[in-house]
Write a protein that holds these residues in place. Structure first.
Motif, short mmCIF file in Angstrom:
data_model
loop_
_atom_site.label_atom_id
_atom_site.label_comp_id
_atom_site.label_asym_id
_atom_site.label_seq_id
_atom_site.Cartn_x
_atom_site.Cartn_y
_atom_site.Cartn_z
N GLY A 1 8.02 9.36 -12.77
CA GLY A 1 7.11 10.00 -13.71
C GLY A 1 5.66 9.95 -13.32
N ALA A 2 5.36 9.59 -12.08
CA ALA A 2 3.96 9.44 -11.67
C ALA A 2 3.82 9.82 -10.19
CB ALA A 2 3.49 8.01 -11.92
N ASN A 3 2.69 9.42 -9.61
CA ASN A 3 2.42 9.71 -8.21
C ASN A 3 3.26 8.80 -7.30
OD1 ASN A 3 0.67 7.49 -9.20
ND2 ASN A 3 0.04 7.41 -7.06
N PRO A 4 3.30 9.09 -5.99
CA PRO A 4 4.11 8.25 -5.08
C PRO A 4 3.72 6.77 -5.11
CG PRO A 4 3.57 10.31 -4.01
CD PRO A 4 2.79 10.28 -5.29
N GLY A 5 2.43 6.46 -5.04
CA GLY A 5 1.98 5.07 -5.14
C GLY A 5 2.70 4.14 -4.18
N TRP A 6 3.05 2.97 -4.69
CA TRP A 6 3.65 1.93 -3.84
C TRP A 6 4.99 2.36 -3.26
CZ3 TRP A 6 8.37 -0.31 -4.92
CH2 TRP A 6 8.90 -0.10 -6.20
N VAL A 7 5.73 3.21 -3.99
CA VAL A 7 7.04 3.65 -3.52
C VAL A 7 6.88 4.51 -2.26
CG1 VAL A 7 9.15 4.87 -4.11
CG2 VAL A 7 7.91 3.60 -5.88
N GLY A 8 5.97 5.48 -2.31
CA GLY A 8 5.74 6.34 -1.16
C GLY A 8 5.22 5.59 0.04
N VAL A 9 4.34 4.62 -0.20
CA VAL A 9 3.78 3.83 0.89
C VAL A 9 4.85 2.96 1.53
CG1 VAL A 9 2.22 1.90 1.39
CG2 VAL A 9 1.41 3.85 0.06
N LEU A 10 5.66 2.31 0.72
CA LEU A 10 6.72 1.45 1.25
C LEU A 10 7.76 2.27 2.02
CD1 LEU A 10 7.78 -1.40 1.46
CD2 LEU A 10 8.76 -1.17 -0.83
N GLU A 11 8.12 3.42 1.48
CA GLU A 11 9.06 4.31 2.17
C GLU A 11 8.49 4.75 3.53
OE1 GLU A 11 11.68 8.05 0.63
OE2 GLU A 11 9.50 8.27 0.47
N LYS A 12 7.20 5.07 3.57
CA LYS A 12 6.57 5.49 4.82
C LYS A 12 6.56 4.37 5.84
CE LYS A 12 2.37 7.68 6.60
NZ LYS A 12 1.09 8.35 6.24
N ALA A 13 6.22 3.18 5.40
CA ALA A 13 6.17 2.03 6.32
C ALA A 13 7.56 1.74 6.89
CB ALA A 13 5.61 0.81 5.61
N ILE A 14 8.58 1.85 6.04
CA ILE A 14 9.94 1.59 6.52
C ILE A 14 10.40 2.68 7.47
CG2 ILE A 14 12.34 1.48 5.76
CD1 ILE A 14 11.37 -0.16 3.37
N ALA A 15 10.02 3.93 7.20
CA ALA A 15 10.33 5.01 8.14
C ALA A 15 9.69 4.74 9.50
CB ALA A 15 9.85 6.35 7.58
N ALA A 16 8.45 4.27 9.49
CA ALA A 16 7.77 3.93 10.75
C ALA A 16 8.45 2.78 11.44
CB ALA A 16 6.30 3.60 10.46
#
Length: 241
Positions: free
Chosen positions: A109-124
């Protein structure tokens, strides 16, 4: 916006291309990790093996997830994954479609925030690209987030065992199989080859309580027979609190 390009590192900050079903990157200017940590929600990326464990940990010990992140100046976030030798630094430019709508993991219900950052770091960390984040097992997702191996069980637990695990502070996921679409539920046929967070059970009826990372706000309650028919395995962690 930033257009697609190869994965690269600039000043020790990892930069990833947009990946599948996205066309560009745009800055996420919303909150990173407010005091009320919203549930993680899976986007248009087939990484339920990561997002369901993230949701299960959030339901059990959300402070574990907050502790992985440290915000820096300039929109950079340092992510310290327990199993990684070095911290991973990423920016908050995240994949969007042609309309500028964020496409992958986000705070529900909101912006990516911590979820998007954590997902990106794990993808890297895992593959250097979002594309290759689309295959994996929940056990590996728990290991990335917690630095500890969980147990994969092919014999599905009953309600009493699930309640005992939850009382001990264990995070649990359950994975469906290729024929799960034949099993009905209150939310429609169960999705195939998908991972859910197991959040509780009813000792009297034997019903199992699940949350789908695609719709994490909705509690899915299924009877014990449907659980046995529709799910292939469960993964359970050590106590987290």
């Amino acid at each position: 916006m930033h257009t697609a390009g190869g994965a690269r590192s600039v000043d020790d900050v990892r930069h990833l291309p947009p990946g599948p079903r996205s066309t560009a990157l745009a800055p996420d200017r919303g909150p990173l990790a407010p005091s009320a940590l919203r549930r993680p929600r899976q986007g248009r990326l087939g990484d339920c093996w990561l997002m369901a464990p993230m949701l299960a940990v959030h339901e059990t010990a959300p402070e574990r997830l907050r502790g992985l992140l440290a915000a820096e100046e300039g929109g950079i976030v340092t992510v310290r994954l327990p199993g990684a030798a070095e911290p991973i630094r990423v920016d908050r430019h995240l994949p969007v479609d042609d309309r500028g709508v964020f496409q992958y993991g986000r705070r529900d219900g909101a912006n990516p925030g911590w979820v998007g950052v954590l997902e990106k770091a794990i993808a890297a960390r895992v593959a250097g690209d979002y594309l290759f984040l689309q295959r994996g097992m929940a056990r590996f997702g728990f290991e990335l987030l917690l630095g500890q191996r969980g147990r994969t069980l092919l014999r599905l637990p009953g309600a009493a065992q699930i309640l005992a695990w939850r009382a001990e502070g264990r995070a649990i996921t359950a994975s469906t199989h290729p024929l799960s679409c034949r099993v009905p539920s209150a939310a429609g046929p169960l999705p195939v080859n998908h991972v859910f967070a197991v959040v509780g059970a009813d000792a009297r009826s034997g019903h199992v309580h699940l949350r789908n990372p695609v719709r994490p706000a909705d509690l899915l309650v299924i009877d014990a027979r449907s659980f046995r028919r529709g799910f292939l395995s469960v993964d359970v962690t050590a106590p987290l609190r």
